[in-house]
Design a protein around this motif. Sequence first.
Motif, PDB file in Angstrom:
ATOM      1  N   PHE A   1     -21.032  22.266 -19.679  1.00  0.00           N
ATOM      2  CA  PHE A   1     -20.846  23.192 -18.565  1.00  0.00           C
ATOM      3  C   PHE A   1     -20.870  22.443 -17.238  1.00  0.00           C
ATOM      4  O   PHE A   1     -21.497  21.391 -17.095  1.00  0.00           O
ATOM      5  CB  PHE A   1     -21.926  24.281 -18.555  1.00  0.00           C
ATOM      6  CG  PHE A   1     -23.320  23.788 -18.244  1.00  0.00           C
ATOM      7  CD1 PHE A   1     -23.794  23.774 -16.937  1.00  0.00           C
ATOM      8  CD2 PHE A   1     -24.147  23.326 -19.253  1.00  0.00           C
ATOM      9  CE1 PHE A   1     -25.065  23.321 -16.637  1.00  0.00           C
ATOM     10  CE2 PHE A   1     -25.429  22.856 -18.978  1.00  0.00           C
ATOM     11  CZ  PHE A   1     -25.896  22.864 -17.660  1.00  0.00           C
TER      12      PHE A   1
ATOM     13  N   GLU B   1     -26.429  27.392 -17.909  1.00  0.00           N
ATOM     14  CA  GLU B   1     -27.477  27.553 -18.932  1.00  0.00           C
ATOM     15  C   GLU B   1     -28.220  28.887 -18.849  1.00  0.00           C
ATOM     16  O   GLU B   1     -29.275  29.046 -19.467  1.00  0.00           O
ATOM     17  CB  GLU B   1     -28.485  26.396 -18.872  1.00  0.00           C
ATOM     18  CG  GLU B   1     -27.875  25.033 -19.209  1.00  0.00           C
ATOM     19  CD  GLU B   1     -28.914  23.955 -19.365  1.00  0.00           C
ATOM     20  OE1 GLU B   1     -29.030  23.390 -20.466  1.00  0.00           O
ATOM     21  OE2 GLU B   1     -29.607  23.667 -18.367  1.00  0.00           O
TER      22      GLU B   1
ATOM     23  N   THR C   1     -17.735  26.828 -18.632  1.00  0.00           N
ATOM     24  CA  THR C   1     -18.576  26.578 -19.799  1.00  0.00           C
ATOM     25  C   THR C   1     -17.719  26.482 -21.048  1.00  0.00           C
ATOM     26  O   THR C   1     -16.838  27.321 -21.271  1.00  0.00           O
ATOM     27  CB  THR C   1     -19.610  27.713 -19.973  1.00  0.00           C
ATOM     28  OG1 THR C   1     -20.393  27.846 -18.784  1.00  0.00           O
ATOM     29  CG2 THR C   1     -20.535  27.430 -21.153  1.00  0.00           C
TER      30      THR C   1
ATOM     31  N   SER D   1     -19.753  31.809 -24.370  1.00  0.00           N
ATOM     32  CA  SER D   1     -19.961  30.375 -24.122  1.00  0.00           C
ATOM     33  C   SER D   1     -18.669  29.611 -23.878  1.00  0.00           C
ATOM     34  O   SER D   1     -18.679  28.378 -23.841  1.00  0.00           O
ATOM     35  CB  SER D   1     -20.720  29.744 -25.297  1.00  0.00           C
ATOM     36  OG  SER D   1     -19.981  29.875 -26.493  1.00  0.00           O
ATOM     37  N   LYS D   2     -17.555  30.329 -23.726  1.00  0.00           N
ATOM     38  CA  LYS D   2     -16.276  29.698 -23.404  1.00  0.00           C
ATOM     39  C   LYS D   2     -15.623  30.513 -22.289  1.00  0.00           C
ATOM     40  O   LYS D   2     -15.033  31.568 -22.535  1.00  0.00           O
ATOM     41  CB  LYS D   2     -15.372  29.630 -24.631  1.00  0.00           C
ATOM     42  CG  LYS D   2     -15.902  28.749 -25.741  1.00  0.00           C
ATOM     43  CD  LYS D   2     -14.968  28.726 -26.945  1.00  0.00           C
ATOM     44  CE  LYS D   2     -15.530  27.862 -28.069  1.00  0.00           C
ATOM     45  NZ  LYS D   2     -14.640  27.850 -29.251  1.00  0.00           N
TER      46      LYS D   2
ATOM     47  N   GLY E   1     -18.906  25.785 -24.910  1.00  0.00           N
ATOM     48  CA  GLY E   1     -19.962  25.449 -25.851  1.00  0.00           C
ATOM     49  C   GLY E   1     -21.193  24.945 -25.128  1.00  0.00           C
ATOM     50  O   GLY E   1     -21.741  25.619 -24.261  1.00  0.00           O
ATOM     51  N   THR E   2     -21.608  23.730 -25.463  1.00  0.00           N
ATOM     52  CA  THR E   2     -22.793  23.153 -24.825  1.00  0.00           C
ATOM     53  C   THR E   2     -22.456  22.425 -23.522  1.00  0.00           C
ATOM     54  O   THR E   2     -23.362  21.978 -22.817  1.00  0.00           O
ATOM     55  CB  THR E   2     -23.496  22.176 -25.783  1.00  0.00           C
ATOM     56  OG1 THR E   2     -22.583  21.133 -26.149  1.00  0.00           O
ATOM     57  CG2 THR E   2     -23.981  22.899 -27.036  1.00  0.00           C
TER      58      THR E   2
ATOM     59  N   ARG F   1     -22.316  32.789 -20.223  1.00  0.00           N
ATOM     60  CA  ARG F   1     -23.329  31.787 -19.905  1.00  0.00           C
ATOM     61  C   ARG F   1     -22.815  30.928 -18.766  1.00  0.00           C
ATOM     62  O   ARG F   1     -21.739  30.329 -18.860  1.00  0.00           O
ATOM     63  CB  ARG F   1     -23.659  30.936 -21.126  1.00  0.00           C
ATOM     64  CG  ARG F   1     -24.927  30.091 -20.906  1.00  0.00           C
ATOM     65  CD  ARG F   1     -25.441  29.439 -22.161  1.00  0.00           C
ATOM     66  NE  ARG F   1     -24.610  28.329 -22.578  1.00  0.00           N
ATOM     67  CZ  ARG F   1     -23.962  28.251 -23.727  1.00  0.00           C
ATOM     68  NH1 ARG F   1     -24.018  29.261 -24.581  1.00  0.00           N
ATOM     69  NH2 ARG F   1     -23.252  27.178 -24.041  1.00  0.00           N
TER      70      ARG F   1
END
Length: 204
Positions: free
Chosen positions: A48, A116, A43, A20-21, A45-46, A113
């Motif tokens: 992106f 999403e 990306t 996620s990073k 974390g949350t 990721r």
Amino acid sequence: KLPNQVNSEQILVQKRSSISKNITLALDSSGATDSAGLKFGVTFGTEFLFASASLSKGVYNHVSAQLNREGTSHKLLIYLNGQLQTQSSQQFEMSSLKLDNSDLLIGSGSSVRINESIFTPVQTFSGSIDEFRFFHSLRSQDVIRSQMFDDIYAFSDLKLYFKFNEVKASHNLQRVVLDSSGNSLHSNITNFTLNCREAFSPLL
């Protein structure tokens, strides 16, 4: 240059500390022999950003993938052959990526990721790379067009510059690719064979 053949998911360039990073430039799987989907994701974390385009197979494409962090509306830009092709639909102020200690990989990478969804490479990159340049500054369309076919010289914002033109010779540094940015970030080619030094042969 992508060969005129079907391809599975491949990573072109990746800088990653976790799933996620990451910053990833990749190819989608394609059953076509004339084109493939290019995806560019950043990306953290949350947060992106994502942009995509299409690459022609059988010809060299000049690709400039950029993260514009100016102001509070950060966005991704993809230029193909000197033309702005697309930019990310989302634009917002993104957090610091904190990827300084992560390896930069060319032609290979790991699951991440992107937009999403989990992207998992199935193949290492199959194709040819003429040059690779990594900047810590934006490149305008005019600058891209003026420099895309020419060698460039070291300056402060040019952080990495692989020309991939090392000669085939009898020495112990065959698997080394030289950095021409002035930062001496010379690197190793994994799974090297002498064919990598032949003219017009794929790097990976």
